[in-house]
Enzyme design. Structure first.
Site, short mmCIF file in Angstrom:
data_model
loop_
_atom_site.label_atom_id
_atom_site.label_comp_id
_atom_site.label_asym_id
_atom_site.label_seq_id
_atom_site.Cartn_x
_atom_site.Cartn_y
_atom_site.Cartn_z
N ASP A 58 0.42 -1.23 0.13
CA ASP A 58 0.06 0.01 -0.15
C ASP A 58 0.94 1.04 0.27
OD1 ASP A 58 -2.04 1.00 -0.04
OD2 ASP A 58 -2.98 1.15 2.37
N ASP B 96 -10.64 2.23 -3.25
CA ASP B 96 -10.77 2.17 -1.92
C ASP B 96 -12.54 2.01 -1.71
OD1 ASP B 96 -8.91 1.48 -0.40
OD2 ASP B 96 -8.48 3.83 0.12
C1 DGJ Z 1 -5.53 1.75 1.94
C2 DGJ Z 1 -6.38 0.76 1.04
O1 DGJ Z 1 -6.34 1.44 0.00
C3 DGJ Z 1 -7.11 -0.36 2.13
O2 DGJ Z 1 -7.36 -0.88 1.36
C4 DGJ Z 1 -6.35 -0.63 3.14
O3 DGJ Z 1 -5.63 -0.92 3.16
C5 DGJ Z 1 -5.74 0.84 4.09
N1 DGJ Z 1 -5.17 2.22 3.00
C6 DGJ Z 1 -5.71 1.12 5.04
O4 DGJ Z 1 -4.90 1.95 5.74
#
Ligand code: DGJ
Length: 731
Positions: free
Chosen positions: A479, A549
C-alpha cells in the site's frame, strides 16, 4: 519482418499485424514522422512529405528551400529553439547556459527481440522472434549530445513501445530539463481526446472531449501516477465508438509524475506527447552519463476503443505482468480491512477465517494494524514488527492457524512511508523526503520515506525480507497512502534536488525488483489508497492492483469500466463489502455486489462471521460460480457493452480466446417505471457457433446472440443485476 528500412527513400517502416508506423530521414538528418495507422502492406509511402511556401512568419532553416519548415514538419522527437514553436519532446541546458540543440540522424540498427530498459519497468518479449526493436541514433555535434530513440514492434500485438535515451558525449555537465518518452505529429485535428480522471474513491472515470486549438494536457505533480489522472491519453476519431472508428492510445509505463498532452497547432495538425513531467524536474548529466526515459506504449486500432483496449489488455496481461501468477488463476480472498479496521485480535480474525473456510474462500489477508502501536492510522509506519497484544502468537502463530483451516495467508504492508510517531523516525529523522527548515507536511499523519536513498531502501528491504521469510506468506498487499510534498533529499547535493522525485521512482522500482525476485511465489497486489497508482509501471512488478477504496457496487461500475479502457481485468482487485456501504452508504443487494466484484479478482471485505445463514448460502454460491468462471474472467477477452457514463444500464462481457464460452454482466442502476423491454446484444462470439445459456434449456446461435440479443428479464427495484453464462454446444 516487422521493421524494415528502405535506403532509397531513407524510410523506416515499423509493422505489426494490422498497424504501420513510418518515419523518414529528411534534409540533412531530421527524423520526420510519416504515418501511423492501419497497415500499409508495401514499404511504399514514397511521396515526399508535403511542404508549402508561407511568405511570413515561417522560419526557414534552409533559405534556398523556403517551403521547408521545422514548424510544420511532422517530427518524431522534436526540440525547441531552432524554429519549431510547438511543444518539444526534450530540452537540455548546456554548460554555457543556452538551451539550443538539434539532433540529426547518425545511424540505426534493427535488433531481434526487445532489450531491457535498465532500471525501469517495460513490456517485454519472451523470445527473440516475438518482437523487433529499431534503435535510431541521433546526435548534436555542437552540443555533444547523443539521443537514441527506440521502437519495438510485436509479432502478436498491435502495439509499439517507444522510449528515448540521452547521453552526454562532451566533457562538461549539462542539465536535462525535459525528456519525454514519445511524441507523434498527426496531420489532422479532428480528434476527441479520451482520458481517465477522478479522485480518491472515484478513480478512472472516462472523460471525452473534442480537441480544441492549443494545448490540452493532463498531468500528475504528486510523485505518483495519481487518483486524479491516469498516465494515459487517447486521441480518437470523432465517430469512434466501442467497435469502430480510429483510436490512438498513449500509455506510460511509469508510476510517478507524468505529463500527457495534445497540442493542436495553427495548421490543424496535432502533436501528442507523453512522458515524465518536466514540471519541477531537472537532471544533471555529467560527461559520459546517460538518462533513459520510461517507456510509452502506443496502440492504434481501427476497431474503436474496444479494439484499443483489448490490445492493451493482452499485451499488459501477458508481456508486462510477470511472475508465477501472470498466467495463474488468482485466489478468492477475504480481507479484514472493512470488517474490523484497526479493531481486531487473533480470535476475531479467526472467526472470520473459520467462516471463510466454510464458504470456500482461499486466502485470508491481514490488512493494516498488525504492527508497532498501530491502533489507528496516526503512528508506527516504519516499525515493521508484530503487535503482540493483538497477535500473541505473532504472525507465525496466526498464519499457522489460517493455514490449518486450509486458507493461504496474506499480509498488508506500507513500506514507502514513515510515521513521525515511530521508532524508525525517532532514529532517522532525515530518512523522509523533506527540505531543510521547511514544514514537513503530513498526510494521513505520515511522511514519505526517501527511496532515492540506497541506505533507506536497504533498511526497509531487510525488515520486509525478515517478515516474508519467517512466515508462510502467499500474498502481499503493498500500500501507499499519500502524495509527495516538500520533495527534497538529505542525500542529494543542491544541484540534484530536482531529481529527487524521479530518483524515488527508480529506487522504488529497484526495491520492488529485489523483493519480488527474492520472493517469487508471493502474489503481490499494489495499492495506493485504492487506485492512486493503478499504472503499467506497478503492474510490471505486481500483477494486480486494488482498484479503488470505494467498494460500492454502483460506484464500481464506472471505476471498473473506466479502468478497463487500458488495464486488463486480471489486474483489478474487486471485493464484496457490507451494506450500507462504508464509502457512500448505499444499500445494494448481495447479488449485485457479487456480480460486480466477480468481474475482477474476486474477494470479500466484510465480517463473514456476522452473515446470516441465508447470506452465507448466497456467498457459497457466488464463490462456486466465480471458481467456474475465474479463468474466463481473468484471462478472457473483455468487451464493454453498455456504458455507465452514458446511461442507466451497464453491461460488460468476457469471451474465451477460442470463443467457446462467454459471461456477461448487466446492471441497471435505477428502476425504470413502465420502462422499455431491453435486449442485450453480445459481442465477440463466433456467429457460427451454438451456445447454451446456463441455468436454462435454451440454445442460441452466436449470430442471434450478437445481432438480436437476449431480453433482459424484469428487474424490480434499484441496483439490480443479471448475468448470462454461455457455453458452446458441440455437435
Ligand atoms: C488504503 C487501502 O486502499 C485500504 O484497502 C486499506 O488497506 C487501508 N489503506 C489501510 O490503511
Amino acid at each position: 519482418m516487422p521493421i524494415v528500412y528502405e535506403a532509397s527513400t531513407r524510410t523506416f517502416h515499423v509493422q505489426s499485424r494490422n498497424v504501420s508506423y513510418a518515419m523518414r530521414i529528411v534534409k540533412d538528418g531530421y527524423l520526420a514522422h510519416l504515418y501511423w495507422g492501419r497497415k500499409i502492406k508495401t514499404t511504399g509511402l514514397k511521396d515526399p512529405i508535403p511542404t508549402t511556401f508561407r511568405p511570413s512568419f515561417q522560419p526557414n532553416p534552409f533559405p534556398e528551400d523556403e517551403r521547408f519548415s521545422l514548424d510544420t514538419l511532422p517530427q518524431e522527437y522534436p526540440g525547441y529553439g531552432t524554429s519549431d514553436f510547438r511543444s518539444p519532446a526534450y530540452q537540455v541546458r548546456l554548460a554555457d547556459g543556452t538551451t539550443i540543440s538539434e539532433f540529426k540522424y547518425v545511424r540505426h540498427r534493427i535488433l531481434p527481440g526487445k532489450p531491457k530498459l535498465k532500471g525501469l519497468p517495460a513490456v517485454y518479449a519472451e523470445s527473440e522472434d516475438e518482437a523487433e526493436t529499431l534503435e535510431i541514433v541521433l546526435e548534436d555535434a555542437v552540443a555533444k549530445l547523443r539521443l537514441i530513440v527506440r521502437y519495438t514492434a510485436f509479432r502478436d500485438h498491435d502495439a509499439i513501445a517507444r522510449s528515448a535515451e540521452i547521453e552526454n558525449l562532451g566533457d562538461r555537465p549539462v542539465r536535462v530539463l525535459r525528456l519525454l518518452s514519445a511524441s507523434v505529429d498527426f496531420p489532422r485535428a479532428d480528434f476527441d481526446a479520451v482520458h481517465l480522471w477522478g479522485s480518491w474513491t472515484r478513480e478512472r472515470h472516462i472523460a471525452r472531449r473534442a480537441l480544441m486549438p492549443g494545448v490540452q494536457a493532463i498531468e500528475s505533480r504528486r510523485g505518483a501516477s495519481s487518483h486524479q489522472h491516469n498516465p494515459f491519453l487517447a486521441v480518437v476519431s470523432p465517430d469512434a465508438t466501442e467497435d469502430q472508428g480510429e483510436a490512438y492510445g498513449f500509455s506510460l509505463v511509469y508510476s510517478g509524475s507524468f505529463l500527457a498532452q495534445a497540442e493542436v497547432d495553427q495548421f490543424a495538425s496535432t502533436r501528442v506527447s507523453i512522458g515524465l513531467n518536466p514540471f519541477d524536474f531537472e537532471w544533471l548529466l555529467e560527461a559520459g552519463e546517460s538518462l533513459q526515459t520510461p517507456e510509452a506504449v502506443l496502440v492504434y486500432s481501427h476497431e474503436g476503443l474496444g479494439g484499443m483496449s483489448r490490445t492493451y489488455h493482452k499485451l499488459y496481461r501477458t508481456r508486462l505482468c510477470r511472475g508465477v501468477y501472470r498466467d495463474k488463476e488468482r485466489p478468492i480472498l477475504i480481507n479484514n480491512w472493512e470488517a474490523t479496521y484497526f479493531d481486531f485480535d487473533e480470535e476475531k480474525l479467526m472467526r472470520i477465517v473459520h467462516a471463510a473456510k466454510e464458504l470456500g474462500i482461499e486466502l485470508f489477508v491481514l490488512d493494516d494494524g498488525w504492527f508497532g502501536r498501530r491502533n489507528d492510522d496516526k503512528r508506527s509506519l516504519g516499525d515493521w514488527f508484530v503487535n503482540r497484544e493483538k497477535l500473541p502468537g505473532g504472525l507465525e502463530g496466526l498464519a499457522a492457524r489460517v493455514n490449518e483451516q486450509g486458507l493461504q495467508f496474506g499480509l498488508w504492508v506500507e513500506p514507502e512511508m514513515i510515521s513521525p510517531d515511530s521508532e524508525l523516525y525517532r532514529a532517522h529523522p532525515d530518512w523522509c523526503l523533506h527540505v531543510p527548515d521547511r514544514r514537513r507536511t503530513t498526510g494521513r499523519m505520515q511522511l514519505v520515506l526517501d527511496y532515492s536513498r540506497q541506505d533507506v531502501r536497504d533498511a526497509i528491504y531487510e525488515q520486509l525480507a525478515a517478515i516474508f521469510s519467517s512466515v508462510p506468506i502467499a500474498y502481499v498487499k503493498w500500500d501507499m497512502n499519500r502524495n509527495m510534498t516538500e520533495i527534497g533529499s538529505a542525500a542529494l547535493p543542491p544541484e540534484r534536488q530536482r531529481e529527487t522525485a524521479h530518483r524515488y521512482m527508480l529506487g522504488l522500482y529497484e526495491l520492488l525488483e529485489r523483493i519480488t525476485s527474492a520472493f517469487p511465489n508471493i502474489l503481490f497486489e499494489s495499492c495506493a489508497g485504492g487506485g492512486g497508482r493503478f499504472d503499467p509501471g506497478m503492474l510490471y512488478y505486481m500483477p494486480q492492483t486494488w482498484t479503488s477504496d470505494d467498494t460500492d457496487a454502483i460506484e464500481r461500475l464506472k471505476i471498473q469500466y473506466g479502468t478497463s479502457l487500458v488495464y486488463p481485468v486480471s489486474a483489478m482487485g474487486s471485493h464484496v463489502s457490507a451494506v450500507p456501504n462504508h464509502q457512500v452508504h448505499r444499500i445494494t443487494s448481495l447479488k449485485t455486489r457479487g456480480h460486480v466484484a466477480m468481474s475482477g479478482n474476486f474477494g470479500y471485505e466484510l465480517d463473514l462471521s456476522k452473515l446470516s445463514e441465508e447470506e452465507k448460502a448466497e456467498v457459497r454460491e457466488q464463490v462456486a460460480e466465480y471458481k467456474a468462471i475465474r479463468r474466463l474472467v481473468q484471462q478472457g477477452d473483455f468487451y464493454r457493452l453498455l456504458s455507465p457514463f452514458e446511461g442507466n444500464d451497464t453491461a460488460w462481457q468476457f469471451v474465451s480466446e477460442d470463443k467457446s464460452e462467454a459471461y456477461a454482466v448487466f446492471v441497471r442502476t435505477l428502476a425504470v417505471p413502465n420502462g422499455p423491454l431491453t435486449r442485450l446484444r453480445f459481442k465477440g462470439l463466433n456467429p457460427d457457433k451454438t451456445y447454451a445459456l446456463r441455468g436454462t434449456d435454451r440454445v442460441y446461435g452466436g449470430d442471434e446472440l450478437m445481432y438480436a440479443g437476449l431480453p433482459i428479464p424484469d428487474l424490480e427495484g434499484d441496483f439490480r443485476s443479471v448475468t448470462f453464462h454461455l457455453t458452446e454446444v458441440r455437435a
